[in-house]
Structure formats: structure tokens, C-alpha cells
Enzyme design. Structure first.
Site, PDB file in Angstrom:
ATOM      1  CG  ASP A   8       3.935  -0.063   2.289  1.00 57.06           C
ATOM      2  OD1 ASP A   8       3.111   0.668   1.720  1.00 57.06           O
ATOM      3  OD2 ASP A   8       5.117   0.271   2.503  1.00 57.06           O
ATOM      4  CG  ASP A 131      10.149   4.273  -6.436  1.00 57.52           C
ATOM      5  OD1 ASP A 131       9.475   5.123  -5.829  1.00 57.52           O
ATOM      6  OD2 ASP A 131       9.657   3.273  -6.984  1.00 57.52           O
TER       7      ASP A 131
END
Length: 243
Positions: A8, A131
Site C-alpha cells: 500500500d 469493501d
């Protein structure tokens, strides 16, 4: 089931967020390219690269770093996302050598664009991120909640030709408390293949996910960076199970 390390990126560094909260960030490396190369050297067959800056702004920001990662790990497949909300953004990432592009917010807000992307690029080059928190879908870098259930979106995506989703339980993301096995199993029954994310803290969690038919991969971040699970060779990145 394949285990995929997460890389990330935020502000040029390799980080992890706790439960998707930008205020709760841990920096694990100043050089995401070196970190990607580290996982590749340990035999990881895939990398999951997220442009967190792009996820927040709505358009890819870290394209140069994504490109550098792809070039640094020849032979390793890279899936990448973060702020991908147009056909042009998908095309740019694929042109960099990314094997699969992850799209999230746009899938909910413009499902017709997903169908167009499949027609243009092929279903195998796209992953739709779903998500959710308590089963409800979150969008726009996880900062906006939508009044729709994760399973409903998965079924909608399957109906337009999506083959693969990336499912994250936000409440468990970065916690290493254990993945939401029940959610992943429900989503796997929606007619799509699932890449599971959120909550993995030990090898037993991976075994539990591998036991779900339809779960083909799991994303692991903090557990890798903090040494909770330490693969040493290529075979360690594959966990047996029903999937």
C-alpha cells in the site's frame, strides 16, 4: 489458494492503515519498490499494490511508483488499484504492465462502465473491490457508506460479466484478529471468484479461507510486515483447501 502480499502506497511510502482510517497509518518502508522486490525474492507469485492517495482523490496518483514496481519484479504478476474510476485509468495501468486492475467506487456508481471495461479489456484483467463494514458497502477510499449490501453488489457484478471480486471487511482490515470467513463464504456463493482481504493474523486464518470453495486468494499485509507469518519459499505462498 494463493497468498498475495499487499504493498500500500501513500505519499511515496509503503504503509498500512488500520480499518481504512487514514489517521491511523503505520509506515513500514520508505521504498515501496524495495519492499515489492523483497516479497518477490521470497517467491510471491502476485503482488497487490494500492495507491491510497489515488483512492482518496479519485484518480491514480502513484503511477510512476506502480510502474517502477512492475519493472522491479519481472515474473511476478501485479494487480493494482486506487482511484481507478474511468476506462482511461484502467488503460493507463494496463499499459504499465499491470496484470489486473482493481476498480471499486465506480463499480457501484457506474455499473455500466464495468460492462464497458469488460468488453474493452476482458474480464480476467479486472477485479471489482467490494469493501464493506457490517455487510454494508463503503466507497471513495472507505470514507462514504452506501445503502447496499455487499452480496447484492457481488450479484450485480456477476450479472454484467465480472469474474473476480476483492472483498474486504473494513472492520477487520489491519487488525490481525481473523478474517470474516462467513462474509467471504456468502460472497463466494454470488457467482464470482473471491480474493479475500482483512483480518489475517496467522497461518490458521489462511487455512480457514482456503477451505471456502470459490476463494482463490487472500491479501495479507500487516501480518507479513510484522512477522506473524513468515513465508520462506515459493511453495509457502500457496495454501491448500477447497477453493
Amino acid at each position: 489458494m494463493i497468498v498475495i502480499p499487499a504493498v500500500d502506497i501513500r505519499a511515496g511510502r509503503c504503509v498500512r492503515l488500520l480499518q481504512g482510517d487514514f489517521a491511523r497509518e503505520t509506515v513500514y518502508a520508505d521504498d515501496p519498490v524495495a519492499m515489492a522486490r523483497h516479497w518477490a525474492d521470497l517467491g510471491a507469485p502476485w503482488l497487490h499494490v494500492v495507491d491510497l492517495d489515488g483512492a482518496r482523490t479519485g484518480q491514480p496518483v502513484q503511477l510512476e511508483l506502480v510502474s517502477a514496481i512492475v519493472r522491479a519484479v519481472p515474473g511476478v504478476s501485479v494487480q493494482a488499484g486506487g482511484g481507478v474510476r474511468s476506462l482511461e485509468a484502467i488503460e493507463r495501468l494496463l499499459a504499465l504492465g499491470v496484470a489486473r486492475v482493481v476498480i471499486g467506487t465506480v463499480a457501484l456508481e457506474q455499473p455500466e462502465l464495468v460492462a464497458q471495461a469488460i468488453d474493452r479489456f476482458g474480464a480476467d484483467q479486472l477485479v471489482v473491490a467490494i469493501d464493506s463494514r457490517d455487510g454494508w458497502v463503503a466507497t471513495r477510499g472507505w470514507e462514504t457508506m452506501a445503502p447496499v449490501r455487499a452480496e447484492t453488489v457481488a450479484q450485480q457484478m456477476a450479472s454484467v460479466g465480472v469474474r473476480r471480486i476483492l472483498a474486504t471487511d473494513i472492520a477487520r482490515d489491519g487488525t490481525m484478529t481473523c478474517p470474516n470467513v462467513e462474509l467471504m463464504a456468502r460472497l463466494a456463493r454470488s457467482g464470482v471468484t473471491v480474493i479475500a482481504s482483512g483480518g489475517v493474523g496467522r497461518y490458521e486464518d489462511l487455512v480457514a479461507l482456503a477451505g471456502i470453495s470459490g476463494v482463490e486468494a487472500a491479501i495479507v499485509g500487516r501480518a507479513l510486515y510484522e512477522g506473524r507469518w513468515c513465508p520462506q519459499r515459493a511453495t509457502d505462498w500457496v495454501v491448500g483447501g477447497a477453493g
